[in-house]
Design a protein around this motif. Sequence first.
Motif, short mmCIF file in Angstrom:
data_model
loop_
_atom_site.label_atom_id
_atom_site.label_comp_id
_atom_site.label_asym_id
_atom_site.label_seq_id
_atom_site.Cartn_x
_atom_site.Cartn_y
_atom_site.Cartn_z
N GLY A 163 -1.94 27.48 -39.13
CA GLY A 163 -2.32 26.43 -40.18
C GLY A 163 -3.47 25.56 -39.38
O GLY A 163 -3.87 25.55 -38.23
N PRO A 164 -4.06 25.19 -40.17
CA PRO A 164 -5.48 24.34 -39.75
C PRO A 164 -5.28 22.65 -38.99
O PRO A 164 -5.82 22.55 -38.20
N VAL A 165 -4.04 22.41 -39.45
CA VAL A 165 -3.59 21.26 -38.73
C VAL A 165 -1.96 21.50 -38.26
O VAL A 165 -1.10 21.83 -39.04
N VAL A 166 -1.80 20.97 -36.96
CA VAL A 166 -0.52 21.18 -36.40
C VAL A 166 -0.24 19.90 -35.88
O VAL A 166 -0.86 19.33 -35.15
N SER A 167 1.15 19.28 -36.24
CA SER A 167 1.47 17.87 -35.74
C SER A 167 2.96 18.18 -35.52
O SER A 167 3.76 19.11 -36.10
N VAL A 374 -13.49 15.14 -49.05
CA VAL A 374 -12.75 15.95 -49.32
C VAL A 374 -11.17 15.46 -48.85
O VAL A 374 -11.19 15.13 -47.97
N LYS A 375 -10.37 15.61 -49.92
CA LYS A 375 -8.90 14.86 -49.54
C LYS A 375 -7.87 16.16 -49.68
O LYS A 375 -8.28 16.94 -50.58
N GLU A 383 -14.74 15.67 -40.98
CA GLU A 383 -15.68 16.65 -41.06
C GLU A 383 -15.28 17.66 -39.72
O GLU A 383 -15.58 19.09 -40.32
N ASN A 384 -14.67 17.29 -38.92
CA ASN A 384 -14.59 18.46 -37.92
C ASN A 384 -13.49 19.30 -38.42
O ASN A 384 -13.33 20.42 -37.91
#
Length: 478
Positions: A163-167, A374-375, A383-384
């Motif tokens: 996935g693009p975001v991992v938390s 973009v949400k 942007e990163n």
Amino acid sequence: MNFRLVFKVTGKTLMVGAMAMLIPMLVSLLYQEDPTPFLITIPLMMVVGFLLSLLKSDDHFFTREGFFAVALIWLLMGAFGALPFYFSGYFPTYIDCFFESVSGFTTTGSSILTAVEPLPYGILFWRSFTHWLGGMGVLILTIALLPSLGARTLHLMKAESPGPVVSKLVPKSSQSSKILYGIYCALTAIQVICLRLAGMPWYDSIVHAFATAGTGGFSTKNLSIAAYGSPAIEIIITIFMLLFSVNFSLYFLILCGKVRQALRSDELRFFLAVVAISVVLITVNISPLYNTLGESIRHAAFQVGTVISTTGFASTDFNLWPEFSRVLLVLLMFIGACAGSTGGAIKCSRVLLLFKCIHREIRQVIHPRAVNVVKLDGKVMDENSLRSVHIFFAAYMLITLGATLLVSVDNYSFGTTFTAVVTCIGNIGPGLEMVGPMGNFSIFSGFSKLVLSMCMIIGRLEILPILVLFSGNAWKRS
């Protein structure tokens, strides 16, 4: 690069992998089979892992070390995981064993076997158990079992989790890993019970639940799920393939009583919309091939579920379907499941963000002075994060095209070659034509099998860890 700590983490993970191999060895003993393939491999993995784990090092461990360690671990797990196949004598060469092992751990499900039913129960169990281990991630399992790895485990989770975001779900990475595996085990157990109630034998129920949970697709039957001829089994597996395609953090929200927040997920809505639209379109397209509308819907839903979840089971030979349906399935191979699930491919969140970026650019052209953001899930994406999505998509397509060129030296048709690469880098399983649901990958040369094996690992680890491993700068000490 802190090589000592990287190798120490690698050693501990190999020891966990060796312990996991005890389960298929017990299955071999239960069915009175020769356990020698496991009796040779387990001590070897334990010795190598133990020696590496003895290395002393400081705690200098950052993102670079995390990506390097994950890539190295997955390559070694594939190499050691191939040994039981090799010692069993049922596989022609070690390259074939490595392909099958990597296909298992990466939850791809592509196989070089022309017939799986003659294999011993223990080997078949290990073959599907690799799906289950690789589905959530071998390192996440290690973190759950051995919280004190001596490294910053969040860097390992970032490198291994899709996935693009991992938390983290909770402040501690080890607790997050335990929660993830708790949900994973619970869903797997529920599916085993459902399949048994539908008439599938206990052994088959467990093996197919492993393959579904990891969205892998290895079956104990040559005809896959079609061999059972049971609509109930197909419906159960369809439901669970989709369940395992959903971001596991949403299940955590539901367990915390935040059901509305989970259902408001933009990615979940996009995923369900793609599934529903695809099922309707394919049902209409294939309805002349089946006797009833219900049968058409069942096969359409199963194949859409197995492709978009990147599981790879088959209830029918979709290679014989009309061109429209086959092309639509290939497009679903690129989209894939949700981020944070056990599925592969590009991921719905990235595809959704790409669409949103295109929409933003169109609005920017029409209203140059407007501030357009973009949400996702109501949050503004920086942007990163958007740049990383664009880079991932570009790298994914370039690697796909480059691998297609390399595999084309075997001189098979474009449909066979291209979909073989697409299905491997997307961790899906079957492609079209000669690598369709009733075909296999034994036709390819040893070189092509190695290329496709690397595609599987690159796709499972989402490109960057493997690129870091083979980058000259990563090997320099700093």
